[in-house]
Design a protein around this motif. Structure first.
Motif, PDB file in Angstrom:
ATOM      1  N   VAL A 200     -16.760 -73.469 -64.242  1.00  0.00           N
ATOM      2  CA  VAL A 200     -17.781 -72.435 -64.044  1.00  0.00           C
ATOM      3  C   VAL A 200     -17.420 -71.666 -62.782  1.00  0.00           C
ATOM      4  CG1 VAL A 200     -20.216 -71.930 -63.575  1.00  0.00           C
ATOM      5  CG2 VAL A 200     -19.596 -73.793 -65.137  1.00  0.00           C
ATOM      6  N   LYS A 201     -17.309 -70.355 -62.909  1.00  0.00           N
ATOM      7  CA  LYS A 201     -17.141 -69.479 -61.742  1.00  0.00           C
ATOM      8  C   LYS A 201     -18.393 -68.614 -61.679  1.00  0.00           C
ATOM      9  CE  LYS A 201     -16.339 -65.245 -60.101  1.00  0.00           C
ATOM     10  NZ  LYS A 201     -17.076 -64.006 -60.494  1.00  0.00           N
ATOM     11  N   ALA A 202     -19.120 -68.659 -60.570  1.00  0.00           N
ATOM     12  CA  ALA A 202     -20.383 -67.927 -60.479  1.00  0.00           C
ATOM     13  C   ALA A 202     -20.624 -67.475 -59.052  1.00  0.00           C
ATOM     14  CB  ALA A 202     -21.541 -68.805 -60.954  1.00  0.00           C
ATOM     15  N   SER A 203     -21.320 -66.365 -58.907  1.00  0.00           N
ATOM     16  CA  SER A 203     -21.712 -65.907 -57.579  1.00  0.00           C
ATOM     17  C   SER A 203     -23.013 -66.588 -57.168  1.00  0.00           C
ATOM     18  CB  SER A 203     -21.895 -64.388 -57.574  1.00  0.00           C
ATOM     19  OG  SER A 203     -23.064 -64.033 -58.310  1.00  0.00           O
TER      20      SER A 203
ATOM     21  N   GLY B  70     -18.409 -64.953 -71.018  1.00  0.00           N
ATOM     22  CA  GLY B  70     -19.465 -64.632 -70.063  1.00  0.00           C
ATOM     23  C   GLY B  70     -19.856 -63.175 -70.178  1.00  0.00           C
TER      24      GLY B  70
ATOM     25  N   ASP C 261     -25.747 -65.006 -59.100  1.00  0.00           N
ATOM     26  CA  ASP C 261     -25.831 -65.516 -60.478  1.00  0.00           C
ATOM     27  C   ASP C 261     -26.680 -66.780 -60.530  1.00  0.00           C
ATOM     28  OD1 ASP C 261     -24.105 -63.573 -61.546  1.00  0.00           O
ATOM     29  OD2 ASP C 261     -22.330 -64.837 -61.314  1.00  0.00           O
ATOM     30  N   LEU C 262     -26.360 -67.721 -59.653  1.00  0.00           N
ATOM     31  CA  LEU C 262     -27.024 -69.019 -59.699  1.00  0.00           C
ATOM     32  C   LEU C 262     -28.476 -68.929 -59.257  1.00  0.00           C
ATOM     33  CD1 LEU C 262     -24.175 -71.354 -58.397  1.00  0.00           C
ATOM     34  CD2 LEU C 262     -24.764 -70.725 -60.751  1.00  0.00           C
TER      35      LEU C 262
ATOM     36  N   CYS D 193     -24.472 -76.026 -57.800  1.00  0.00           N
ATOM     37  CA  CYS D 193     -23.045 -76.306 -57.955  1.00  0.00           C
ATOM     38  C   CYS D 193     -22.764 -77.799 -57.959  1.00  0.00           C
ATOM     39  CB  CYS D 193     -22.257 -75.637 -56.821  1.00  0.00           C
ATOM     40  SG  CYS D 193     -22.158 -73.853 -56.936  1.00  0.00           S
TER      41      CYS D 193
ATOM     42  N   ASP E 223     -18.065 -67.554 -66.853  1.00  0.00           N
ATOM     43  CA  ASP E 223     -18.489 -66.729 -65.716  1.00  0.00           C
ATOM     44  C   ASP E 223     -19.767 -66.027 -66.160  1.00  0.00           C
ATOM     45  OD1 ASP E 223     -18.925 -64.958 -63.674  1.00  0.00           O
ATOM     46  OD2 ASP E 223     -16.935 -64.053 -63.735  1.00  0.00           O
ATOM     47  N   PRO E 224     -20.958 -66.515 -65.755  1.00  0.00           N
ATOM     48  CA  PRO E 224     -22.200 -65.946 -66.287  1.00  0.00           C
ATOM     49  C   PRO E 224     -22.364 -64.461 -65.999  1.00  0.00           C
ATOM     50  CG  PRO E 224     -22.641 -67.460 -64.468  1.00  0.00           C
ATOM     51  CD  PRO E 224     -21.207 -67.646 -64.852  1.00  0.00           C
ATOM     52  N   ASN E 225     -21.879 -64.002 -64.826  1.00  0.00           N
ATOM     53  CA  ASN E 225     -21.859 -62.574 -64.528  1.00  0.00           C
ATOM     54  C   ASN E 225     -23.197 -61.910 -64.844  1.00  0.00           C
ATOM     55  OD1 ASN E 225     -20.714 -60.100 -63.728  1.00  0.00           O
ATOM     56  ND2 ASN E 225     -18.763 -60.678 -64.663  1.00  0.00           N
TER      57      ASN E 225
ATOM     58  N   CYS F  63     -22.970 -72.582 -69.254  1.00  0.00           N
ATOM     59  CA  CYS F  63     -22.509 -73.290 -68.054  1.00  0.00           C
ATOM     60  C   CYS F  63     -22.482 -74.795 -68.303  1.00  0.00           C
ATOM     61  CB  CYS F  63     -23.409 -72.967 -66.864  1.00  0.00           C
ATOM     62  SG  CYS F  63     -23.218 -71.285 -66.215  1.00  0.00           S
TER      63      CYS F  63
END
Length: 304
Positions: free
Chosen positions: A185-188, A128, A191-192, A205, A157-159, A179
């Motif tokens: 997938v861990k994302a804020s 990511g 991010d999304l 999600c 994690d796209p970050n 993704c």
């Protein structure tokens, strides 16, 4: 070389953050940075075997980066090395968070190795951040991610970075593609919202999780929620903390999440609800430990 079913391969950038000192933009401190590098150090600090595969130059900043990674216990045998300089990220905090002005071109930081042949030798592969969208690194990240998705557990994690160097849509397609490949997938929420504009993060999600993924949504002070295909979402509140600096908190959360998977004896995209709650709580405490101090070094959560 560190490896095996209980080890993590982290592929991405290690660079230098230039951060204002005492709120004075005219005085800046050089700090170890790069989301993947922070995750690698966090994993090592939490006792998870980890190999960091990044591009290291031969300037003073590269020496500082290498020293920090080695001191944490991170294996560097898969790093690429060159005589090019280290990339810089000029941090510009404001009321909306931290923006960056990046100095990326012709640096060693983004000369990453293609590790598709090595992906199967690790229990999990994390990718990511900038390396996923800045060439020539992005091609190596995608090739390695493709291999990891079929042979290991791919964690993305796209970050997404708010910056003044890359265009607002730069790399969005590549990050959405990663993704789609991932098992985790861990994302804020930010991010999304950036990657799927106009769609509520919760809806994104649910759609990602419907494909058999574990999707973890972070919302800063509003806590985190995990989505799976077979159970209701699980939410955990943020750990109360007097915030000193939020830089690196998301990376600490990612490290806490992946390390807890390892500690439970299995890297999986299909944990049960109680396992999910435990992983989120562990990750939340790791993130809070970073927010409570300047810098990105985390403290091991209680009970680790």
């Amino acid at each position: 070389m560190t490896g095996g079913p209980g080890a993590v391969l982290v592929l991405g950038e290690a660079l230098v953050d230039l951060v204002p000192v005492g709120g004075d933009g005219g005085v800046r401190e050089a700090r170890f940075g790069g989301a993947p590098a922070n995750v690698a150090v966090g994993l090592a600090g939490l006792g998870t075997p980890v190999s960091f595969a990044g591009g290291l130059g031969d300037d003073g900043f590269a020496a500082m980066i290498e020293a920090r990674l080695r001191a944490a216990g991170t294996d560097l045998s898969l790093c690429a090395r060159s005589a090019l300089p280290t990339a810089l990220a000029v941090a510009e905090p404001d009321a909306r968070g931290t923006g960056y002005h990046f100095h990326l071109q012709d640096t060693a930081t983004f000369r990453l190795p293609d590790l598709s042949a090595e992906a199967a030798g690790f229990g999990a592969v994390y990718v990511g951040g900038l390396a996923a969208v800045v060439e020539p690194a992005a091609s190596a990240v995608r090739a390695t991610a493709l291999a990891a998705a079929g042979q290991s557990l791919l964690v993305v994690d796209p970050n997404v970075r708010r910056d003044r160097t890359l265009g607002p849509d730069h790399g969005a397609a590549a990050l959405r593609d990663l993704c789609g490949l991932a098992q985790v997938v861990k994302a804020s929420d930010e991010d999304l919202e950036t990657l799927w504009p106009g769609v509520p993060p919760e809806e994104t999600c649910r759609k990602l999780a419907a494909g058999g993924r574990l999707v973890v949504l972070t919302r800063g002070a509003r806590g985190s929620t995990a989505y799976t295909a077979t159970a209701p979402p699980v939410s955990v509140p943020a750990t109360p903390v007097e915030v000193v600096d939020t830089i690196g908190a998301g990376d600490a959360f990612a490290a806490g999440l992946v390390s807890r998977m390892c500690a439970r004896g299995s890297f999986t995209a299909h944990p049960g609800p109680e396992e999910v709650r435990d992983m989120l709580s562990h990750a939340t405490q790791a993130a809070a430990s970073v927010c409570a101090r300047a810098g990105t070094e985390l403290s091991a959560p209680a009970g680790s």
